[in-house]
Design an enzyme around this catalytic site. Sequence first.
Site, PDB file in Angstrom:
ATOM      1  N   CYS A   1      43.794  37.849  37.378  1.00 38.55           N
ATOM      2  CA  CYS A   1      42.706  37.063  36.271  1.00 38.55           C
ATOM      3  C   CYS A   1      42.091  35.708  36.769  1.00 38.55           C
ATOM      4  O   CYS A   1      42.836  34.730  37.072  1.00 38.55           O
ATOM      5  CB  CYS A   1      43.425  36.995  34.711  1.00 38.55           C
ATOM      6  SG  CYS A   1      42.309  36.408  33.661  1.00 38.55           S
TER       7      CYS A   1
ATOM      8  N   GLY B   1      41.972  33.327  34.217  1.00 41.04           N
ATOM      9  CA  GLY B   1      43.404  32.912  34.016  1.00 41.04           C
ATOM     10  C   GLY B   1      43.983  32.101  35.123  1.00 41.04           C
ATOM     11  O   GLY B   1      44.886  31.072  34.899  1.00 41.04           O
TER      12      GLY B   1
ATOM     13  N   CYS C   1      34.348  36.280  32.723  1.00 44.35           N
ATOM     14  CA  CYS C   1      35.314  36.686  33.585  1.00 44.35           C
ATOM     15  C   CYS C   1      35.283  36.583  35.168  1.00 44.35           C
ATOM     16  O   CYS C   1      34.213  36.638  35.790  1.00 44.35           O
ATOM     17  CB  CYS C   1      35.224  38.401  33.582  1.00 44.35           C
ATOM     18  SG  CYS C   1      36.349  39.345  34.744  1.00 44.35           S
TER      19      CYS C   1
ATOM     20  N   HIS D   1      42.845  30.864  26.735  1.00 39.28           N
ATOM     21  CA  HIS D   1      44.121  31.093  27.656  1.00 39.28           C
ATOM     22  C   HIS D   1      45.260  30.276  27.062  1.00 39.28           C
ATOM     23  O   HIS D   1      45.033  29.164  26.717  1.00 39.28           O
ATOM     24  CB  HIS D   1      43.843  30.948  28.967  1.00 39.28           C
ATOM     25  CG  HIS D   1      42.763  31.816  29.850  1.00 39.28           C
ATOM     26  ND1 HIS D   1      43.191  32.784  30.293  1.00 39.28           N
ATOM     27  CD2 HIS D   1      41.465  31.714  29.755  1.00 39.28           C
ATOM     28  CE1 HIS D   1      42.172  33.255  30.743  1.00 39.28           C
ATOM     29  NE2 HIS D   1      41.020  32.681  30.510  1.00 39.28           N
TER      30      HIS D   1
ATOM     31  N   GLU E   1      46.444  40.238  29.543  1.00 37.68           N
ATOM     32  CA  GLU E   1      45.059  39.859  29.156  1.00 37.68           C
ATOM     33  C   GLU E   1      44.570  40.524  27.952  1.00 37.68           C
ATOM     34  O   GLU E   1      44.950  41.486  27.413  1.00 37.68           O
ATOM     35  CB  GLU E   1      43.942  40.625  30.145  1.00 37.68           C
ATOM     36  CG  GLU E   1      43.799  39.676  31.561  1.00 37.68           C
ATOM     37  CD  GLU E   1      42.682  40.255  32.289  1.00 37.68           C
ATOM     38  OE1 GLU E   1      41.654  40.818  31.661  1.00 37.68           O
ATOM     39  OE2 GLU E   1      42.679  40.254  33.328  1.00 37.68           O
TER      40      GLU E   1
HETATM   41  O1  ZDP Z   1      39.223  37.061  27.947  1.00 31.73           O
HETATM   42  C1  ZDP Z   1      39.293  38.208  27.908  1.00 31.73           C
HETATM   43  O2  ZDP Z   1      39.253  39.082  27.125  1.00 31.73           O
HETATM   44  C2  ZDP Z   1      39.806  38.839  29.219  1.00 31.73           C
HETATM   45  N1  ZDP Z   1      40.529  39.973  29.188  1.00 31.73           N
HETATM   46  C3  ZDP Z   1      38.558  38.860  30.086  1.00 31.73           C
HETATM   47  C4  ZDP Z   1      38.723  39.253  31.724  1.00 31.73           C
HETATM   48  C5  ZDP Z   1      39.070  38.232  32.548  1.00 31.73           C
HETATM   49  C6  ZDP Z   1      39.543  38.380  33.780  1.00 31.73           C
HETATM   50  N2  ZDP Z   1      40.500  39.239  34.034  1.00 31.73           N
HETATM   51  C7  ZDP Z   1      39.100  37.283  34.905  1.00 31.73           C
HETATM   52  O3  ZDP Z   1      39.122  37.647  36.142  1.00 31.73           O
HETATM   53  O4  ZDP Z   1      38.472  36.246  34.485  1.00 31.73           O
HETATM   54  C8  ZDP Z   1      38.463  39.553  34.119  1.00 31.73           C
END
Ligand code: ZDP
Length: 279
Positions: free
Chosen positions: A221, A224, A71, A163, A212
């Site tokens: 994200c 992301g 994350c 992703h 997400e």
């Molecule tokens: O891969 C996942 O299950 C995401 N929901 C994790 C969180 C990603 C996040 N938003 C980021 O900033 O990379 C926290």
Amino acid sequence: MLFSKWQGLGNDFVIVNGFQENIPDYCSAAKEICDRHFGVGADGLVIIGPSSTADFRMRIFNSDGSEAEMCGNVTRCVMRYVYESALTDKTSVSLETMAGLIRPELLFSDGAVIGARVDMGIPRLKLSEIPLTGSFAEPAVNVPLEIGSQTVYGTAVSMGNPHFVTFVDDVAAVDLAEIGPKIETSRYFPRKTNVEFVQVLNRQELRMRVWERGAGITLACGTGACATLVAAVLNNKTDRKAEVHLPGGNLFVEWGENEHLYISGPATEVFRGEFLLHL
Ligand code: ZDP
């Protein structure tokens, strides 16, 4: 259980000091704490604890209780958290995650901490690494997925977590709450996927909205934004350095010559408290 509430571009987290607090079940704790009506309210729960390979180990649980490998926005918050709560005096640390070692460093302005820059590691593009199933080209650049009655084209990128990035003319016109969960849970992604819709503004600027995995629509994200830049470069839409405009604010993303991705952005502590776990 003492906690600290943080946000990075409106992507919000509860951070818990795992050296001090003992949580019996992370999955149910995440669901309970992240609930916006019955709990504190957050996109995820983060636990900082000891590591034998890095300065700290970081574990991330989505609001639905599932564990995420990595994350980006959390990592900026965690860098400030460990520094400001005196768990370290280093201005740059290594964090052990399920996606490998991640290295954030503090960003200062006039001597004050304003955020962090994070070495997010290298993107993974093999189908088996994302993971993506189906007979697609490798890397899966602009490949078609059959989602219900429609075909959605996108590029699959792993930043440790999966992703799927789709370019559209107008991100505001996408019904994210409708299409997001369909792609997230489609048969192509055995570990589900995060879903990004992206509009190219110019070769240095992108606009992105995200659905997400395990958390739904969020304001930003970090992983992301990295996957978005990689997809944009692979589709020859931007340079290797771009500003990504997210609903919660802007992130600077760079795909370095060493193939590592770097993000720079803010991280802010919102409040601290004591949560009464009911599990
Ligand atoms: O891969 C996942 O299950 C995401 N929901 C994790 C969180 C990603 C996040 N938003 C980021 O900033 O990379 C926290």
